[in-house]
Each structure stands twice: as structure tokens, then as C-alpha cells.
Motif scaffolding. Structure first.
Motif, PDB file in Angstrom:
ATOM      1  N   UNK A 175      -0.735  31.321   5.865  1.00 42.05           N
ATOM      2  CA  UNK A 175      -1.636  31.525   4.725  1.00 42.05           C
ATOM      3  C   UNK A 175      -2.699  30.445   4.635  1.00 42.05           C
ATOM      4  N   UNK A 176      -2.444  29.262   5.216  1.00 41.52           N
ATOM      5  CA  UNK A 176      -3.365  28.144   5.068  1.00 41.52           C
ATOM      6  C   UNK A 176      -3.546  27.388   6.385  1.00 41.52           C
ATOM      7  N   UNK A 177      -4.680  26.746   6.480  1.00 39.04           N
ATOM      8  CA  UNK A 177      -4.891  25.743   7.517  1.00 39.04           C
ATOM      9  C   UNK A 177      -5.094  24.411   6.803  1.00 39.04           C
ATOM     10  N   UNK A 178      -4.272  23.416   7.162  1.00 39.47           N
ATOM     11  CA  UNK A 178      -4.394  22.103   6.540  1.00 39.47           C
ATOM     12  C   UNK A 178      -5.200  21.185   7.449  1.00 39.47           C
ATOM     13  N   UNK A 179      -6.246  20.591   6.886  1.00 43.16           N
ATOM     14  CA  UNK A 179      -7.089  19.656   7.637  1.00 43.16           C
ATOM     15  C   UNK A 179      -7.187  18.365   6.836  1.00 43.16           C
ATOM     16  N   UNK A 180      -6.444  17.328   7.223  1.00 47.24           N
ATOM     17  CA  UNK A 180      -6.550  16.044   6.513  1.00 47.24           C
ATOM     18  C   UNK A 180      -7.841  15.331   6.878  1.00 47.24           C
ATOM     19  N   UNK A 181      -8.357  14.558   5.947  1.00 46.12           N
ATOM     20  CA  UNK A 181      -9.563  13.783   6.203  1.00 46.12           C
ATOM     21  C   UNK A 181      -9.246  12.670   7.193  1.00 46.12           C
ATOM     22  N   UNK A 182      -9.906  12.707   8.323  1.00 50.66           N
ATOM     23  CA  UNK A 182      -9.670  11.701   9.350  1.00 50.66           C
ATOM     24  C   UNK A 182     -10.064  10.314   8.856  1.00 50.66           C
ATOM     25  N   UNK A 183     -11.061  10.218   7.988  1.00 48.25           N
ATOM     26  CA  UNK A 183     -11.560   8.927   7.513  1.00 48.25           C
ATOM     27  C   UNK A 183     -10.873   8.448   6.240  1.00 48.25           C
ATOM     28  N   UNK A 184      -9.849   9.163   5.787  1.00 47.82           N
ATOM     29  CA  UNK A 184      -9.044   8.750   4.636  1.00 47.82           C
ATOM     30  C   UNK A 184      -9.896   8.561   3.379  1.00 47.82           C
ATOM     31  N   UNK A 185     -10.814   9.478   3.141  1.00 44.16           N
ATOM     32  CA  UNK A 185     -11.706   9.361   1.978  1.00 44.16           C
ATOM     33  C   UNK A 185     -10.958   9.622   0.675  1.00 44.16           C
ATOM     34  N   UNK A 206       0.818  -1.217   0.000  1.00 40.36           N
ATOM     35  CA  UNK A 206       0.000   0.000   0.000  1.00 40.36           C
ATOM     36  C   UNK A 206       0.847   1.259   0.000  1.00 40.36           C
ATOM     37  N   UNK A 207       2.110   1.155   0.431  1.00 45.40           N
ATOM     38  CA  UNK A 207       2.994   2.322   0.463  1.00 45.40           C
ATOM     39  C   UNK A 207       3.920   2.389  -0.745  1.00 45.40           C
ATOM     40  N   UNK A 208       3.668   1.544  -1.731  1.00 43.56           N
ATOM     41  CA  UNK A 208       4.432   1.613  -2.979  1.00 43.56           C
ATOM     42  C   UNK A 208       3.590   2.285  -4.058  1.00 43.56           C
ATOM     43  N   UNK A 209       4.221   2.584  -5.160  1.00 44.81           N
ATOM     44  CA  UNK A 209       3.514   3.221  -6.269  1.00 44.81           C
ATOM     45  C   UNK A 209       2.387   2.333  -6.780  1.00 44.81           C
ATOM     46  N   UNK A 210       2.615   1.002  -6.777  1.00 42.72           N
ATOM     47  CA  UNK A 210       1.611   0.070  -7.313  1.00 42.72           C
ATOM     48  C   UNK A 210       0.360   0.016  -6.452  1.00 42.72           C
ATOM     49  N   UNK A 211       0.524   0.173  -5.136  1.00 43.86           N
ATOM     50  CA  UNK A 211      -0.629   0.039  -4.252  1.00 43.86           C
ATOM     51  C   UNK A 211      -1.119   1.338  -3.655  1.00 43.86           C
ATOM     52  N   UNK A 212      -0.526   2.440  -4.040  1.00 45.70           N
ATOM     53  CA  UNK A 212      -0.842   3.720  -3.414  1.00 45.70           C
ATOM     54  C   UNK A 212      -2.243   4.208  -3.771  1.00 45.70           C
ATOM     55  N   UNK A 213      -2.920   4.728  -2.733  1.00 49.70           N
ATOM     56  CA  UNK A 213      -4.191   5.436  -2.936  1.00 49.70           C
ATOM     57  C   UNK A 213      -4.061   6.833  -2.346  1.00 49.70           C
ATOM     58  N   UNK A 214      -4.953   7.716  -2.747  1.00 47.83           N
ATOM     59  CA  UNK A 214      -4.902   9.101  -2.266  1.00 47.83           C
ATOM     60  C   UNK A 214      -6.084   9.372  -1.349  1.00 47.83           C
ATOM     61  N   UNK A 215      -5.847  10.261  -0.391  1.00 48.70           N
ATOM     62  CA  UNK A 215      -6.892  10.664   0.541  1.00 48.70           C
ATOM     63  C   UNK A 215      -7.032  12.186   0.508  1.00 48.70           C
ATOM     64  N   UNK A 216      -8.136  12.671   1.039  1.00 42.85           N
ATOM     65  CA  UNK A 216      -8.457  14.104   1.028  1.00 42.85           C
ATOM     66  C   UNK A 216      -7.620  14.852   2.061  1.00 42.85           C
ATOM     67  N   UNK A 217      -7.129  16.012   1.672  1.00 47.78           N
ATOM     68  CA  UNK A 217      -6.566  16.963   2.631  1.00 47.78           C
ATOM     69  C   UNK A 217      -7.007  18.369   2.183  1.00 47.78           C
ATOM     70  N   UNK A 218      -7.606  19.106   3.113  1.00 47.63           N
ATOM     71  CA  UNK A 218      -8.076  20.467   2.810  1.00 47.63           C
ATOM     72  C   UNK A 218      -6.976  21.467   3.128  1.00 47.63           C
ATOM     73  N   UNK A 219      -6.727  22.387   2.216  1.00 46.30           N
ATOM     74  CA  UNK A 219      -5.822  23.509   2.471  1.00 46.30           C
ATOM     75  C   UNK A 219      -6.654  24.781   2.365  1.00 46.30           C
ATOM     76  N   UNK A 220      -7.107  25.241   3.537  1.00 50.01           N
ATOM     77  CA  UNK A 220      -8.028  26.377   3.592  1.00 50.01           C
ATOM     78  C   UNK A 220      -7.248  27.687   3.544  1.00 50.01           C
ATOM     79  N   UNK A 221      -7.522  28.469   2.520  1.00 48.68           N
ATOM     80  CA  UNK A 221      -6.858  29.768   2.329  1.00 48.68           C
ATOM     81  C   UNK A 221      -7.512  30.781   3.261  1.00 48.68           C
ATOM     82  N   UNK A 222      -6.754  31.200   4.292  1.00 48.39           N
ATOM     83  CA  UNK A 222      -7.302  32.086   5.332  1.00 48.39           C
ATOM     84  C   UNK A 222      -7.714  33.433   4.743  1.00 48.39           C
ATOM     85  N   UNK A 223      -6.857  34.005   3.926  1.00 47.43           N
ATOM     86  CA  UNK A 223      -7.153  35.334   3.368  1.00 47.43           C
ATOM     87  C   UNK A 223      -8.370  35.284   2.461  1.00 47.43           C
TER      88      UNK A 223
END
Length: 774
Positions: free
Chosen positions: A214-224, A152-169
Motif C-alpha cells: 500500500x505504501x512506499x517509504x522513503x526516508x530523508x537521506x539528509x535527516x531534515x 541523541x538517542x534518549x528522549x531528552x536529546x531526540x530529534x525527528x527526521x522526515x520519512x515519506x509514506x507514499x500511498x500507491x493507490x
């Protein structure tokens, strides 16, 4: 004193070089950096099959990537029902401190269930691997999870999850004023410069998640998966426009395994953030600009993506988790404390990952009960919020622990049991001995003896009688030379994927697909008793320590003697008569090896005899004729025909039987060999079925009688014992030639050492095996 003379500068230089090496080679941080949602969609366009996978599909892909398949069919006529030769070495053995060896039966059972994971039957289910003590369940699961984490941590098995980068300004915030908490202000005071001025650089790094004003990063806790942020009503059209028309697109829009792509919802936190951003910004494009994706990183030790609980692990007091610092930042940014609730459970850490229980006992019984509603509904209540849980649930269970979940009958249809019995495959059992004691132990055994040790161990794990085998083979007594009366030795061969050569044509024809399935079905109820894996290793250690010698190899008499003592100590472990049957099978096989090694193939003479015989049966007795195949003139007499028939057929046959056989050969020659194979198909006589059949009989009977000239010759037996000594030179040239021919063939054809070949030949002669199987 000069520091350089003390080597301080040199030592520092070496340290700096070491750090530079690490800095150049460690690149994980680059691989785990977030990417924009647009870049993620580019990946979906170019690699849709990799990007649109849930944990069940990734797990299936991991199995496929690490299990090799041999497509060579051993049973061609019932190929579709045969056991596939799965090689699980890369999955369970390579890179493992404690390898697990899966026999053919379990490998087929496991891969069958893993195939169902890829299809639509994976949700609302827990997979329980159950088996007796000492069958290797824990080793199996630990190795499986380790390989999944690596994949799962290799290129063949990798998946992506949500991470929010909220622009404060962009959201109308004012950076420090709204995001710095009391704790961060305290950090500022601690980090004050001597002049009383706050260190702006340190202060800036302390503000907001990710240390960025400039940003607040909030990763998806549920790895969506980021694709779930797209509203359900729009996903089908977006993916239709994004993915090119090919086979995968057809599967994506039609197969049940991809239902989640169009029907699943993102977690409540992500949904709240999305709705709040959409309301604040007014344009979906601006919302998706703040949506990023990062690789879903698995780490069992940290509980990220994989959580494994042992029975002794106490449940945590509070399953509801909050982060007040993050919640305050969100509240400050959106100016509404009730808009987004940053709250989740511990199940969120393994959402889209693996949740595993090691044995259903003690505290794990509580965890299993807790999973009841989650598995049934795929939803977990966290205070007022419904949290989706779509994880792969695995568990281990001993048979006696089934009582711990008997009070939940509605749970039974949610459980998929996968049986892990003791090893029932001879080759796999031997591999375990090699792994524990080293491959060098082979040097201390005569061929076939270690395999027979494994057969004795496995016999204790099988049912004493097989109804399916006895139904298939009506007369088991005809295989007495090769097998026991209950056909356990035959079953072991079938469980290993082999159909022995000694099974005759009538029984091969009777082995229908229905019967084949019946035989294999018995394996589901076997391997739950007898010598455990730990018992087997302990007994092998005792046996090897007692009989391994530098001057002598371990043989079958030693093996039988050792296990007869065990039978005395544990009378019900080894079936009655099994040791005697195993010894008889060994004796017969080793006798055939010696005969094969003594037999000298004079193919030219054999071929000439058969061709002359086929020609001779076409003519009357006391006539002369020229053979059209050898061009020799034959005087056809009963003596001439009998001289060849004595090598073709059994001893002491009557004249009437001889005449019947001659008529059969004549009929086959005139109706098939000559008129069809030779004249129409233009085959040579040696390529016809008649020739091949007679050739096989001729060779078989020659081998059968090959020992007869030597049995009464005491010098031959003594010459074998004196082989490779100075006394061997004193023997007659003919005897020396025969002994050397025998020993060399045993070495080259059957894998004996010279010492082993010598010992087994002496065993054959001293035990009078030729007379025993006459």
C-alpha cells in the motif's frame, strides 16, 4: 530414549523463557516507529524547545546536561573573572573504558566555545582541537562522541527526521504491477510452493520499501527536520499559530540561533517529492498526510549521524550514491524518470550530525581539503544537484600538522582552534594517577606527597617565568617560605581555582580584573611541552614501584631524591631550584600542621587575657581598676601588660613600640569598639573587630612557640618513635599525654594515619624544621 530424561524439553523451555524476556524488555523498535506529521506538530506545540533543534543546539544541550557546575566562588571580589568549577565526570569519565580528565582551565575553555554553538556563530566553521602528543585528544573526542550518541538517542536529546509514506493507490498506482522489480520476481520464483503456486504472503512482503504493497517509504537521506517541508514563506505564520506565547516563542522569533527554522531548505529529494505530490494531488493537506516523522537514530559504527575518519582510512572511490531499486519504484509511481532524482553524497549521512577527523594527516588531509568549499558555502555539488550540508565538523590536530593546511589561507577564518594542553591542574593530575593505579595508592603516601609529585610534573609544562605574576607581585621574595622565586607554585594554585591564604592583603588588592585575565591568558600558551601524559604515568609507575613499602610511607625526601636523578638524566625538564622550593613549602606546611596539632586552645583564658588587656590600656600605670568585661580587679603594671603583649606581639620589641601598640589599641577601643560597635550596634566585646584582631594575634603567636618546650626534650622525640609500642608505656605520664594529643590531632585534623603521623612528626624533629623557620 525419553527426551525429557535428557533434559531437552527443559533446555528448550529455558530458551523460550530467555526469548520471552528479550521480547518484553527490548522496546527500541517501538520508540523508533514513524509518526504522522500531525502528531509531530502536536509534539512541536507541547515541546517546541526540544523539537526545534539542530545538531549545534543538541550538542550544546548535551554538554549542559552532562557537565555539573559549582557556583561557589573562591575569589569573591573578582567573581566574574574567576574560573568556573565545571565537573566533567559524567561527560568524560562515567561509563567510559578510557576516561578523560579535563582540568579546570580546559573545561572553562571548552564550555565557552560550546556556549557559542547555541548562538548564531556555529555554521561555516570547523572546530579543531589541537595539542601535543600524549595530551589525550583521541580519548577526549571518542568520549565526547560516545556521550553525544547516547544523549541523541534518549528522549531528552531526540530529534525527528522526515520519512515519506507514499500511498500507491492514492497516487494512481497499481501496487505490484508497478513496483515489483525483476529481482523481486526472482525472489517470488525461489519462494514458490511445491504445488507450483506462488506464495502470496512472501510475494506481498517483497513489494515496495517497507514490505508494504500500500505504501512506499522513503526516508530523508539528509535527516531534515519535518518542519523544513513547510514552505519558507509559510513557516513563521504556522509556528506563530502553533506555539503558545511564552519565553521560548519570543526566543524562536528573535534569536539568531533559530534562523535555520525559517530560512533553511529541505534536501533536494524531499523538495522534489513535495512538489511532485503537490502537483499530482492538488491539495497540500493530502501531501502532508503522506509526510511522517521518525526519530533521528545515531549510530557511529554504522555511520548514521556520526562519521569518524582516521588518517589511515582510504577515501571511497565514488562519493555519489544512488539506489536504483528505489529510483525505479519512484519512476514507476510518478511515471517520470526525470522528476525525482534519488541521488546523494556520503555527507548526507551526517547532515544534521557530526563529521569528525582524527588527526589532519595522510588521507585526512584530502578530506580536510574537500571540506573547504562545504564549510565555506554549506553546499556540496552532487552531479547537477546542490546538496545542503549543515553538520558539526570536528577535527584533531597535532601542532606540527598545521603545515598541512597552510596552502589554504582562505580556510583560516573558518577554523576555530581549541587548545588541549597537558594537564595544568594538580588535582586533575592526581585523579589520573588514581584512575590508572587505583585509589588504594593513597595508603602508601604521606599527605601532600602525591600532590607534590603532580606539581613537579606540571612544573615541566609551564613557562619558567610568568611576566604577569611578576608584574602583579612586586616582591616575590617575601613568599619564599611558601613558593619558588618564579611563583610557579602560586600559578598552579590559581590554575586550580585557588588563591592561597598566604597571599597578603596588599597583593589581593592589586589582583584587579585586568591582571586576573592576564594571568589566565598565559595558560593558552602553556602545557605544550614538558612531560606528556604518557610520560607522567610511566614516571609515576617507576617511582611508586621503587618506594612503595608496607613498613614505611612514601615521603618528600624520597620524592626529591627520585626527581634529582631524573633531573640528571633530563636536565631541562624541571626548572632550576623548583625541587628545593617545593621541599621548603612542604616543610613549612607540615611544621604548621604539627604546631596546630600540639596547640591546646584554652579559649576561656585567651578571651579573659584579651578583655583584661583592652580594659588595662585605659588606665595609668600602677593604678588598680575593675575590668567591665571580666569583673576582675586588675593592678595595671608594665609587667602585667608585657605578660599579655608577649603573646600578642613579636619577640624583642622595644618599650617605645609597646607604648605605640597600647595607644593604637586604646584609640581603636574608644573611637570604634566602644562608641559604635558596643553602644550603637549592641555587640559583645568578643564580637568587635579589635577583639577579633587581638585574638588572631594571640593564637598565632602561641602556635608559633608551641614547639619550643619540646625541642630540647630528647624524651619527647623518643616517645614519638616508640608510640604504639610496648616501650611507650615507660614514659612519663605528661609526655605520653602530649604525644597522644599530637598524633590524634594529626589524624583527625589533617588526614594522617597513625603511622603517617608518627613518621612526619619524627621528620619535623629530626630535620629541625622549627629552627629552620624560626
Amino acid at each position: 530414549m525419553d527426551t525429557k530424561s535428557l533434559g531437552i524439553i527443559d533446555e528448550k523451555t529455558r530458551a523460550e523463557k530467555a526469548v520471552e524476556l528479550l521480547n518484553g524488555e527490548i522496546g527500541d523498535y517501538e520508540r523508533l516507529k514513524p509518526i504522522t506529521f500531525n502528531n509531530y506538530l502536536d509534539l512541536v506545540e507541547s515541546r517546541p524547545a526540544d523539537m526545534l533543534r539542530n545538531v549545534f543546539q543538541v550538542f550544546h544541550d548535551m554538554m549542559q546536561a552532562n557537565v555539573d557546575v559549582s557556583q561557589d566562588s573562591i575569589l569573591d571580589d573578582i567573581d566574574e573573572f574567576n574560573l568556573i568549577d565545571y565537573d566533567c565526570t559524567r561527560l568524560f569519565v562515567e561509563g567510559s573504558e578510557s576516561p578523560y580528565f579535563a582540568d579546570r582551565l580546559f573545561a572553562n575553555r571548552l564550555m565557552k566555545h560550546m556556549e557559542s554553538l547555541r548562538h548564531g556563530t556555529q555554521q561555516n566553521r570547523i572546530y579543531i582541537f589541537h595539542g601535543p602528543h600524549g595530551c589525550g585528544k583521541s580519548t577526549f573526542l571518542n568520549n565526547l562522541l560516545k556521550k553525544f550518541e547516547e544523549y541523541a538517542n534518549t528522549e531528552a536529546g531526540m530529534r525527528y527526521e522526515v520519512v515519506w509514506r507514499l500511498d500507491i493507490e492514492q497516487l494512481g498506482g497499481h501496487g505490484r504491477a508497478e513496483t515489483v522489480t525483476a529481482i523481486e520476481r526472482l525472489v517470488e520464483l525461489i519462494e514458490k510452493k511445491p504445488g507450483g503456486k506462488v506464495d502470496d504472503e512472501v510475494s506481498e512482503q517483497c513489494i515496495a520499501t517497507g514490505f508494504n504493497t500500500a505504501h512506499i517509504e522513503i526516508p530523508c537521506i539528509s535527516h531534515d527536520n519535518p518542519i523544513l517541508i513547510i514552505p519558507k514563506s509559510h513557516r513563521r505564520r504556522v509556528l506563530d499559530k502553533l506555539i503558545k506565547n511564552d519565553e521560548f516563542k519570543w526566543r524562536l522569533f528573535t534569536e539568531k540561533q533559530y534562523d535555520w527554522v525559517f530560512n533553511a531548505e529541505c534536501c533536494t529529494i524531499c523538495e522534489s517529492i513535495y512538489q511532485s505530490l503537490l502537483e499530482r494531488l492538488g491539495e497540500p493537506a493530502k501531501v502532508f498526510d503522506m509526510l511522517h516523522a521518525r526519530p533521528y537514530y545515531f549510530n557511529r559504527r554504522l555511520g548514521s549521524g556520526i562519521s569518524v575518519f582516521n588518517p589511515g582510512d582510504r577515501p571511497v572511490q565514488q562519493n555519489v550514491i544512488t539506489n536504483q531499486m528505489v529510483q525505479n519504484r519512484i519512476n514507476n509511481l510518478f511515471r517520470d524518470s526525470n522528476l525525482i532524482h534519488y541521488i546523494y553524497s556520503r555527507f548526507a549521512k551526517t547532515n544534521n550530525g557530526i563529521y569528525a577527523l582524527m588527526d589532519i594527516k595522510s588521507h585526512n588531509v584530502e578530506r580536510m581539503v574537500e571540506l573547504h568549499n562545504i564549510i565555506s558555502e554549506a553546499v556540496h555539488k552532487v552531479e547537477d544537484i546542490e546538496e545542503s550540508v549543515n553538520s558539526l565538523f570536528l577535527a584533531l590536530m597535532n601542532p606540527e600538522d598545521k603545515k598541512n593546511i597552510k596552502d589554504f589561507p582562505s580556510f583560516s577564518d573558518r577554523i576555530q582552534y581549541i587548545n588541549i594542553p597537558y594537564v595544568l591542574d594538580v588535582n586533575t593530575e592526581v585523579m589520573i594517577y588514581h584512575n590508572i593505579f587505583g585509589r588504594h595508592i593513597d595508603d602508601n603516601f604521606l599527605p601532600m606527597v602525591m600532590e607534590n609529585f603532580a606539581r613537579i610534573i606540571i612544573s615541566s609544562r609551564l613557562k619558567s617565568k610568568s611576566e604577569s605574576l611578576l608584574e602583579w607581585i612586586k616582591n616575590a621574595a617575601k613568599y619564599r617560605r611558601y613558593c619558588d622565586e618564579n611563583l610557579m607554585l602560586l600559578k598552579m594554585e590559581i590554575y586550580s581555582g585557588n588563591l592561597p591564604e598566604w597571599v597578603d592583603n596588599d597583593d589581593r588588592k592589586a589582583l584587579t580584573s585586568k591582571m586576573w585575565r592576564k594571568i589566565l591568558a598565559e595558560s593558552e600558551t602553556e602545557g605544550n611541552h614538558g612531560f606528556s601524559g604518557r610520560d607522567s604515568i610511566r614516571i609515576f609507575d617507576q617511582f611508586y614501584s621503587r618506594f612503595a613499602r608496607e613498613d614505611r610511607l612514601i615521603n618528600m625526601p624520597a620524592l626529591c631524591s627520585f626527581f634529582r636523578n631524573i633531573v640528571t638524566e633530563m636536565p631541562k625538564m624541571i626548572p632550576d631550584g623548583f625541587l628545593e622550593s617545593l621541599l621548603r613549602m612542604y616543610d613549612f606546611n607540615v611544621l604548621q600542621q604539627v604546631k596546630e596539632s600540639l596547640y591546646y586552645y584554652n579559649e576561656d583564658q585567651i578571651s579573659k587575657d584579651i578583655k583584661n588587656y583592652i580594659s588595662a590600656v585605659n588606665f595609668e600605670i600602677d593604678s588598680s581598676a575593675r575590668c567591665i568585661f571580666t569583673n576582675e580587679v586588675i593592678h595595671v603594671t608594665n609587667e602585667f601588660l608585657e605578660s599579655i603583649e608577649n603573646r600578642l606581639f613579636a619577640d624583642s620589641i622595644t618599650m617605645a613600640k609597646r607604648q605605640e601598640m597600647r595607644n593604637d589599641v586604646l584609640k581603636e577601643y574608644t573611637t570604634n569598639s566602644l562608641t559604635r560597635e558596643i553602644m550603637i550596634e549592641e555587640k559583645d566585646i568578643s564580637q568587635t573587630k579589635l577583639f577579633e584582631s587581638l585574638h588572631e594575634r594571640y593564637v598565632y603567636n602561641l602556635k608559633k612557640r608551641v614547639l619550643e618546650p619540646f625541642l630540647g626534650n630528647e624524651n619527647f622525640g623518643r616517645a614519638i618513635k616508640d608510640f604504639d609500642t610496648t616501650d611507650f608505656k615507660t614514659y612519663d605520664k605528661r609526655i605520653k599525654s602530649d604525644v597522644e594529643f599530637l598524633i590524634n590531632n594529626m589524624v583527625t585534623k589533617f588526614g594522617y594515619t597513625q603511622q603517617g603521623a608518627k613518621e612526619v612528626c619524627i621528620y619535623v624533629i629530626d630535620s629541625n624544621l622549627a629552627g629552620k623557620f624560626k
